[in-house]
Design a protein around this motif. Structure first.
Motif, PDB file in Angstrom:
ATOM      1  N   LYS A 397       0.842  -1.205   0.000  1.00 19.21           N
ATOM      2  CA  LYS A 397       0.000   0.000   0.000  1.00 19.21           C
ATOM      3  C   LYS A 397       0.875   1.251   0.000  1.00 19.21           C
ATOM      4  CE  LYS A 397      -3.794   2.229   2.505  1.00 19.21           C
ATOM      5  NZ  LYS A 397      -4.702   2.127   3.711  1.00 19.21           N
ATOM      6  N   GLY A 398       1.918   1.254   0.825  1.00 22.74           N
ATOM      7  CA  GLY A 398       2.827   2.399   0.875  1.00 22.74           C
ATOM      8  C   GLY A 398       3.577   2.586  -0.427  1.00 22.74           C
ATOM      9  N   LEU A 399       3.975   1.468  -1.058  1.00 17.98           N
ATOM     10  CA  LEU A 399       4.679   1.535  -2.325  1.00 17.98           C
ATOM     11  C   LEU A 399       3.792   2.103  -3.417  1.00 17.98           C
ATOM     12  CD1 LEU A 399       7.451   0.762  -3.535  1.00 17.98           C
ATOM     13  CD2 LEU A 399       6.445  -1.449  -4.139  1.00 17.98           C
ATOM     14  N   ASN A 400       2.540   1.656  -3.445  1.00 20.10           N
ATOM     15  CA  ASN A 400       1.602   2.164  -4.439  1.00 20.10           C
ATOM     16  C   ASN A 400       1.325   3.654  -4.241  1.00 20.10           C
ATOM     17  OD1 ASN A 400       1.347  -0.281  -5.734  1.00 20.10           O
ATOM     18  ND2 ASN A 400      -0.487  -0.912  -4.592  1.00 20.10           N
ATOM     19  N   ALA A 401       1.236   4.052  -2.970  1.00 20.50           N
ATOM     20  CA  ALA A 401       0.984   5.469  -2.686  1.00 20.50           C
ATOM     21  C   ALA A 401       2.152   6.334  -3.164  1.00 20.50           C
ATOM     22  CB  ALA A 401       0.750   5.668  -1.190  1.00 20.50           C
ATOM     23  N   ALA A 402       3.374   5.822  -2.945  1.00 17.85           N
ATOM     24  CA  ALA A 402       4.559   6.565  -3.370  1.00 17.85           C
ATOM     25  C   ALA A 402       4.628   6.688  -4.894  1.00 17.85           C
ATOM     26  CB  ALA A 402       5.813   5.884  -2.847  1.00 17.85           C
TER      27      ALA A 402
END
Length: 405
Positions: A397-402
């Protein structure tokens, strides 16, 4: 063909399948590679029973939807949480059905190479295809880590082998064989070979062979309090090992390794006793000093209480267990292996099962020196997959947000 995903899982035993099921139900894009339950099918002897009780032999999914007990009821096989030992064949069939229902996206190809790239990792498959992912989980189980003591190094394989080399005990019918070891794999195989018509000798360092006690259906309140039941068997230490792996992880590294090596010391399953005691020859309290080939047979020089004993056998089987050695994973390049810090041969892991190489994780027996004895058993798949799947979901989720996705 080149493809990409968020998580690659290498290995399709209880840990790999359980993690893949959790990730799929959580909506995390993941690819899993390997033959389902391969180690259990090819390295465990036909006719054996699991050392774990039925309730401690479940694979895991986020919805807790498919247990061994539920499967046994469907196929009308005898089952009890504790009173009926789990046949190997039943566990294999359960694992394969778990895969069909909950991990239908499994790719049975082997991973041939794992390489680190700028944004994560790339795995190369048997057919030459590659798959890239920011996160890789190694769930290879014990299949690559069979251990044969140094004293037997250099002896021909046709005379000296490991217990994992013999899924068909019946092939020893009418033959003379010696088994080294006093654990479940050694004594279980010795019993099965004896039943098949082999003449079996067991050599062990222990002063006497030990077998687990048969289960008791009704335990007193005092017994339940003093020796609480766990998926590893009765006992406070086993109960704590099941419920507090992350507390275990906080102990000093050397102490963790010592505990894992000593926990649940060598013993046979209670169901093996009648096939071993009185029906095989037991040379206990013995240490192997030398091993050599003499006239096409293996000559062992044993030491017991300062006295040497010579024992000659047609074939020697080492039921000496497994020792994690990352150099045995041929898909790991030397440069990557060198970056992985180890503890007692196994990878040193953080609280999220991650190695010192960011994005690379190990689960199963390779995680035992960090998280304790639970990880040596299929029962550890539930704890591991539940924890790691949630962590990977947050990371993805954090990777996609970045990336603005």
């Amino acid at each position: 063909m080149n493809a990409s995903t968020h998580v690659v899982i290498i290995g399709a035993g209880p840990y790999g399948l359980s993690l893949a099921a959790h990730l799929r139900q959580m909506g995390v894009d993941a690819r899993i590679f390997g033959q389902p339950m391969l180690t259990w099918q090819t390295q465990m002897p036909r006719g054996m029973h699991l050392k774990s009780d039925g309730f401690g032999s479940n694979l895991s999914d986020a919805k807790k939807s498919f247990t061994l007990g539920g499967y046994s009821a469907e196929v009308r096989e005898p089952y009890h949480d504790t009173m009926i030992p789990v046949p190997l064949a039943s566990f294999i069939n359960y694992g394969k059905e778990f895969q069909r229902r909950l991990v239908p996206h499994l790719d049975p190809q082997n991973v041939m190479k794992l390489e680190r790239t700028g944004e994560g990792f790339t795995v190369t498959l048997e057919n030459g295809d590659t798959v890239s992912a920011p996160f890789v989980v190694v769930a290879v189980g014990i299949s690559r880590f069979n251990y044969i003591p140094q004293v037997f190094a250099g002896l021909p394989k046709e005379l000296v082998s490991h217990s994992s080399d013999h899924p068909e005990p019946a092939k020893f019918a009418g033959r003379e064989v010696t088994v080294i070891g006093a654990g479940a794999s050694a004594l279980g195989l010795a019993g099965l070979m004896q039943e098949a018509g082999a003449t079996v000798t067991v050599v062990a360092r222990r002063q006497r062979l030990k077998f687990a006690l048969p289960p008791v259906e009704k335990r007193s309140l005092w017994q339940q309090l003093r020796h609480p039941m766990s998926e590893l068997g009765p006992g406070m230490r086993s109960w704590m090992a099941q419920h507090f792996p992350h507390i275990f992880q906080l102990l000093p590294a050397e102490l963790r390794v010592k505990i894992v090596r000593r926990a649940l010391g060598p013993s046979g399953g209670y169901y093996s006793r009648d096939s071993v005691v009185g029906k095989t020859t037991a040379l206990t309290g013995c240490t192997v000093k030398r091993a050599e080939v003499e006239e096409g047979r293996v000559k062992l020089t044993l030491e017991r209480d300062g006295t040497e004993i010579v024992h000659v056998t047609s074939h020697l089987i080492c039921g000496t267990g497994y020792f994690v050695n990352l150099n045995r994973l041929d898909f790991l390049p030397e440069a990557l292996t060198a970056e992985i810090k180890t503890i007692g041969g196994a990878p040193a892991l953080d609280r999220n099962f991650q190695t010192t190489v960011p994005g690379l994780f190990f689960v199963g027996p390779a995680s035992a020196n960090t998280f304790g004895p639970l990880m040596r058993f299929a029962a550890g798949a539930r704890y591991t997959s539940g924890w790691l799947a949630k962590y990977l979901k947050r990371r993805v989720k954090g990777l996609n947000a970045a990336r603005g996705l």
